[in-house]
Design an enzyme around this catalytic site. Structure first.
Site, short mmCIF file in Angstrom:
data_model
loop_
_atom_site.label_atom_id
_atom_site.label_comp_id
_atom_site.label_asym_id
_atom_site.label_seq_id
_atom_site.Cartn_x
_atom_site.Cartn_y
_atom_site.Cartn_z
N HIS A 259 9.17 5.49 79.27
CA HIS A 259 8.69 6.72 79.91
C HIS A 259 7.77 7.53 79.00
CE1 HIS A 259 11.12 5.94 83.35
NE2 HIS A 259 12.26 6.13 82.73
N ASP B 91 13.37 -2.25 84.78
CA ASP B 91 14.24 -1.08 84.87
C ASP B 91 14.21 -0.54 86.31
OD1 ASP B 91 15.42 1.06 82.62
OD2 ASP B 91 14.78 2.04 84.48
N HIS C 278 13.85 2.47 87.09
CA HIS C 278 12.82 3.50 87.12
C HIS C 278 11.49 2.92 86.66
CE1 HIS C 278 16.72 5.54 86.34
NE2 HIS C 278 16.29 6.38 87.27
N ASP D 213 19.81 -0.44 84.68
CA ASP D 213 20.30 0.55 85.63
C ASP D 213 20.07 0.13 87.08
OD1 ASP D 213 17.63 0.79 85.07
OD2 ASP D 213 17.66 2.93 84.65
#
Length: 382
Positions: free
Chosen positions: A181, A222, A224, A311
């Site tokens: 990120h 991931d 995200h 996740d």
């Protein structure tokens, strides 16, 4: 009969690190790292070799990461804790974790945000102001152990690239902190420096030095979107980036990861976002993975980086509130096997870099299974 590709886990020293600052009910990066390495050695001891990367106390983070990050942001991360601690207790109620009850200086989190698109804004010399300039949220704290951990993570990435280029194994970089990120001059989302981006850059440099194919791919699995990695390489014609993630209209990071974001300028066509609806199972996810891997093969790369977030597991505490994905158990063996199968006929240097994963009772097993599946998928039949 199948032969399995060896798995080399790059780590540093002891993995028995506790959470020194219990500031987030979800994010336990030190615990996650320890659980993953334990799972590797317990289930795949016949495949796994753990290699400790050499860590220098004067590790040059600025020199290493300046190819993917703003020097000012890197230097801020190096200096932030000492500056914060030096400000003293009179400042600690201004900008710290709510309800902090520990001893000494509390973790430092932003108490404001700058107008980043405003030309009148500049980095403050006050650490609180600078944090609001560089950090995108209030859940990525500056803590006392951060610089040491970032030095360890950088050392792990450097060693992982060295080992991967030998092309005799698949490599897992057991970094403490995720990084996907972080863009050029922002950090957040539990991330401080973009390890996957550094890995890709170092791989490019080394492949170029050996007159090899210096084009590299990064696939982010991931839950995200790897928005920071996408941003760093958005105009780069030699790095293909693809991310399989939850729809950004529904889930963090919200403002990036759309299917029509395909790169820009000379990098147009080198970004492939595959947003998925919450609730997808392995059968649905597999189709997206095959699409991403086919695009990577078509790009004809000389190296591969896998940003491995876990996740996507059913019931993960960070993703479940928005519905989450429904991968579980043996799905992670299949995920690794699927990626590996695309490289079976033409194996290229491959590094898996740890990103997220917050379901601590399964995160170690899931990580080990991905690499175990990959090892099998790239192995030869005898």
């Amino acid at each position: 009969m199948s032969s399995y590709l060896p798995v080399k886990v790059i780590s540093v020293g002891s993995t028995a690190k506790s959470e020194q600052n219990d500031v987030d009910r979800h994010n336990k990066p030190r615990l996650r790292r320890s659980l993953i390495i334990s799972a590797f050695t317990e289930k795949y001891s016949h495949l796994v070799q753990v290699i400790n990367a050499p860590v220098a106390s004067n590790c040059d983070l600025v020199g290493l990461y300046s190819s993917v990050h703003d020097v000012g942001m890197i230097q801020f991360l190096l200096d932030a804790w000492s500056k914060w601690e030096a400000m003293g207790p009179n400042w600690y109620d201004e900008c710290c974790q709510p309800g902090w009850k520990g001893n000494g200086a509390p973790p430092l989190v932003p108490c404001h945000a700058a107008f980043r698109r405003d030309c009148n804004e500049r980095v403050s010399s006050n650490v609180m102001g600078a944090l609001g300039y560089y950090c995108t949220d209030n859940m990525t704290p500056i803590v006392e152990s951060l610089v040491t951990e970032l030095q360890e993570d950088a050392s792990i990435i450097c060693e992982a690239v060295n080992v991967a280029l030998l092309k005799d194994s698949v490599v897992y970089a057991a970094t403490t902190h995720p990084g996907h990120h972080c863009n050029f001059d922002n950090f957040g989302g539990y991330c401080y420096l973009n390890n996957s981006a550094l890995c890709a850059r170092l791989m490019q440099e080394r492949l170029g030095d050996t007159a090899g194919n210096k084009r590299v791919a990064v696939i982010d699995i991931d839950y995200h979107c790897g928005n920071g990695t996408a941003s760093i390489f958005y105009r780069d014609p030699d790095v293909f980036f693809t991310s399989i993630h939850c729809d950004p209209e529904i889930e963090y990071p919200f403002n990036a990861g759309y299917a029509d974001q395909i790169g820009e300028g000379v990098g147009k066509g080198t970004t492939l976002h595959i947003p998925l609806a919450p609730g997808v199972t392995w059968e649905e996810y597999k189709l997206a993975l095959e699409k991403a891997m086919n695009a990577i093969i078509d790009f004809d790369v000389g190296g591969l980086v896998v940003s491995m977030g876990l996740d996507t597991y059913e019931g993960d505490s960070v993703s479940v509130s928005k519905g989450g994905f429904k991968l579980k158990g043996n799905d992670y063996v299949e995920l690794g096997r699927s990626i590996g199968s695309f490289l079976k006929d033409k194996f290229i240097p491959t590094v898996f870099v740890q990103e997220g994963g917050y379901k601590m009772d399964v995160v170690g097993q899931a990580a080990a299974d991905v690499l175990g599946g990959f090892s099998e998928g790239t192995g030869s039949s005898e």
